[in-house]
Every structure is written in C-alpha cells, then in structure tokens.
Design an enzyme around this catalytic site. Structure first.
Site, PDB file in Angstrom:
ATOM      1  N   GLY A   1       0.791  -1.217   0.000  1.00 18.40           N
ATOM      2  CA  GLY A   1       0.000   0.000   0.000  1.00 18.40           C
ATOM      3  C   GLY A   1       0.826   1.271   0.000  1.00 18.40           C
TER       4      GLY A   1
ATOM      5  CB  SER B   1      -1.893  -3.489   1.332  1.00 14.97           C
ATOM      6  OG  SER B   1      -0.716  -4.059   1.868  1.00 14.97           O
TER       7      SER B   1
ATOM      8  CB  CYS C   1       3.104   2.776  10.091  1.00 17.72           C
ATOM      9  SG  CYS C   1       2.625   1.519   8.896  1.00 17.72           S
TER      10      CYS C   1
END
Length: 384
Positions: free
Chosen positions: A70, A198, A327
């Site tokens: 992604g 993704s 993340c």
C-alpha cells in the site's frame, strides 16, 4: 489461549491463499520476463491475477499495477498525479496514513505543491462543503482522502467526495488499504482516479499490493530499471505474492456477506460488553457507530493509577492488540492528537477478522475488565 485482535496491522494468511501460492514458490518459479516455458508460466499467472482483480473492480486489466504494498501504491499515485499533471495544490486531512501525509509533506518542502488540510470535528468527521469551497478557488488540485481510517475506523463519504472532485476537475486519490477486501468497489460507478490495495490486510501475503489508476491517470514510475508492469513499475514481479493477492481478494468478495455479518456481530458484542464492564470507557472517532469500519474499534480508557499499561497487561496474557497504527508504534498517534487532548487516557485499538470468535471476545473483555476491577478494589482498600 493466544488471541489476535490486531488485524488492522496485518491479518493471518488464509490457507486457501497459501495453497494457490505454493506452486509458484517451489515449481513454477520462473522469472516472468524470461521467454522459456518457466517464464511463460509465471507471466500467465500474473496476467490471470491481474484480470481477476480487474474483474472484481469492474475495470480493465491495464489499469491494475502491482506494487510492493500500500505504501508504494500511495506514493506512486500521489507523485504521478502531481508531476504528470502539473498540480500545484494538494488537499488532504491530518488523519491520513503517513504513507500519504509524509509523501505530500515532502513535496511541500521541496516547493512542488501548496498543501491544505481539511478541518474536522472532534470525532474526525470531514466537511465536504469545505472541500468544495477549496476546489472552487481556481487551480486544478489533487485530493487525497482515505476511505476508512486505520486507527479510529471512520468511514469517509468517498462517493460524495469523488463527485465534488469530478465537478471541479480535481484528481481524486483515496487510500483504500483498510477497506479493500472489506467493501466492494465498482470503478465504473466510483469516480476515483486512484485506489490502493495491500494483500496482507485481507488474509493475503505481505509485501505485495496494487494500484488502480483510471484510464485518464498517467503514471510516473517511482522505480526505474526495467520494462515490467508496462514500464510503470520496474523490478521482477513477486509472482507467488501476486497470485496470493488475487486469490485473497477473490475470496473476500465471494464471501463478503458472511464475513461482514460475523465480524459486525463480534464488534457489537465487544462494544456492549466493554461499555457495561468498564466505568468511564469511551470510544474514539466513529468506531462504535454504524458509519465506521466493521473491523476496527478504538477504545479510550482511564489511565491506570498503578502505571500498568493495559496493552502490556493484555500482551502478558497473550492477547494481541495495539494502541494504533503499527507504522507509528512508539511515536504516538497523530490521529488521536488531531482529535484533541488525550491526556489521562489510554487508547487500545481492537481489530477483528473472520477468524476471531465470540470466546476470544469474551476472554479479552474479561481480562481487561479484571484489570480495572482490581484497580478499583485497590483504591477502595487504600481508602479504608
């Protein structure tokens, strides 16, 4: 028992997906750019996978580009839109994934664009009227607004956003990483220039994804060095990953109704049980409401006086959850900061998949409630 409730970070690989991938790991392992039979088998698998995804999205196979995931797809869409069209204004929100925000911020730092953030209310709801006002001022713009927020679960009205963008000739990129495989997309109806997928978000393998670009969208390659993906993305293709990606999306679409019902039931059960078991609990954004991702529940809890982190406590019990996006682990959530002051609160993001069970929800709620009951009893004994 070990319980995994962090499916917004990644999902377990489906065994059916692995079975589809396995021949392209051990047997049909050829380089798809080779002209011999091994290469032709690999090339055929890639093009069949491309067609599968295109058919599911109701588009032409030539509009599907395979990527490493992604983040690469988002970067490619944004940079292509800006550089291929001479865009000087980009409009986004402060609630986007860093794959979008950091890309746009880097382009702003180099002076390529002016960057404007849409405002939002305390739950993260956006104003489409404000977007229309910004687009009506003149220059053609890029609008980048995600469909489903990976931290608080908010679903944005991308159909309405796409219509506004179309009316003002703006390019519309929507980060659909969290929603691809959860919701159906018909590219002939949704007027979006770019969509993103993704595989590991819908029970496919890690390290592979795709970018849908409309026929009018020009792609500026981020990776050069070969003619793969029709010159739009160089590098030897991840054949087994691409096969797994297509299979995972196909399974998600084929069983969407059953999966949706099951996951929605688990989420509603957890909302109800947490609300009754833990005093002072709140839910971030729209995550406990109907206009949210069925897979995400963001919970706001009072901090523990004894300093014990609820996330660490659950981890010790083999219950896997997170505080937000994987993340941004360890750096704090920019999404929660944008929503306002979270001092004195702890956030847990529970995220569900079709493999979760009612028993797992019961255990997670019981253990978290026990932590707060223990804290309350400790305080009462101290007073006495």
């Amino acid at each position: 028992m070990k319980i995994y409730l962090d499916n917004a970070a990644t999902t377990p690989l489906s065994r059916e997906v692995f079975q589809a991938m396995e021949p392209f790991i051990f047997e049909n392992f050829g380089n798809p750019s080779s002209s011999h039979s091994y290469g032709r088998q690999a090339r055929k698998a890639i093009e069949e996978s491309r067609k599968t995804i295109a058919d599911l999205l109701n588009t032409n196979p030539s509009q599907i580009i395979f990527t490493s995931g992604g983040t690469e797809a988002d970067n490619t869409a944004i940079i292509s839109a800006i550089r291929s069209n001479g865009i000087r204004l980009a409009i986004t929100t402060p609630l986007e994934h860093h794959a979008v925000l950091h890309t746009l911020e880097s382009l702003k730092r180099t002076g390529e664009i002016e960057l404007v953030y849409l405002s939002h209310d305390h739950k993260g709801n956006l104003s489409i009227r404000e977007l229309e006002q910004l687009l009506s001022t003149g220059d053609r713009a890029l609008v980048s607004i995600m469909h489903g927020n990976n931290e608080i679960g908010n679903l944005n009205e991308i159909e309405s956003i796409a219509e506004v963008c179309c009316r003002y000739d703006a390019i519309f990129h929507t980060d659909t990483v969290q929603t691809m495989g959860q919701y159906r997309y018909d590219t002939q109806q949704l007027q979006a220039d770019f969509l993103v997928g993704s595989a590991h978000k819908f029970h496919g393998p890690k390290g592979v994804g795709f970018l849908y670009s409309s026929a009018a969208s020009q792609i500026t390659p981020l990776i050069n060095g070969g003619a793969q993906e029709r010159g739009q993305r160089s590098g030897t293709e991840n054949v087994s990953g691409i096969v797994g990606l297509a299979k995972a999306l196909e399974l998600s679409y084929a069983n969407a109704g059953v999966y949706h019902q099951h996951i929605t039931h688990l989420k509603q059960k957890m909302i109800k049980d947490l609300f009754y078991r833990i005093p002072g609990i709140r839910f971030n954004g729209n995550s406990a409401e109907h206009n949210s991702l069925k897979t995400v529940l963001s919970v706001s809890l009072p901090d523990q006086a004894n300093g014990l982190s609820p996330i660490s406590y659950l981890d010790q019990l083999d219950i896997c959850v997170s505080g937000g996006s994987a993340c941004t682990s360890g750096s704090g959530s920019h999404v929660l900061k944008a929503l306002g002051d979270q001092q004195g609160r702890t956030t847990i993001r529970f995220s569900f998949s079709r493999y979760n069970t009612e028993a797992e929800i019961d255990e997670a709620v019981n253990q978290l409630a026990n932590l707060y009951v223990h804290e309350t009893l400790t305080e009462m004994r101290a007073v006495c």
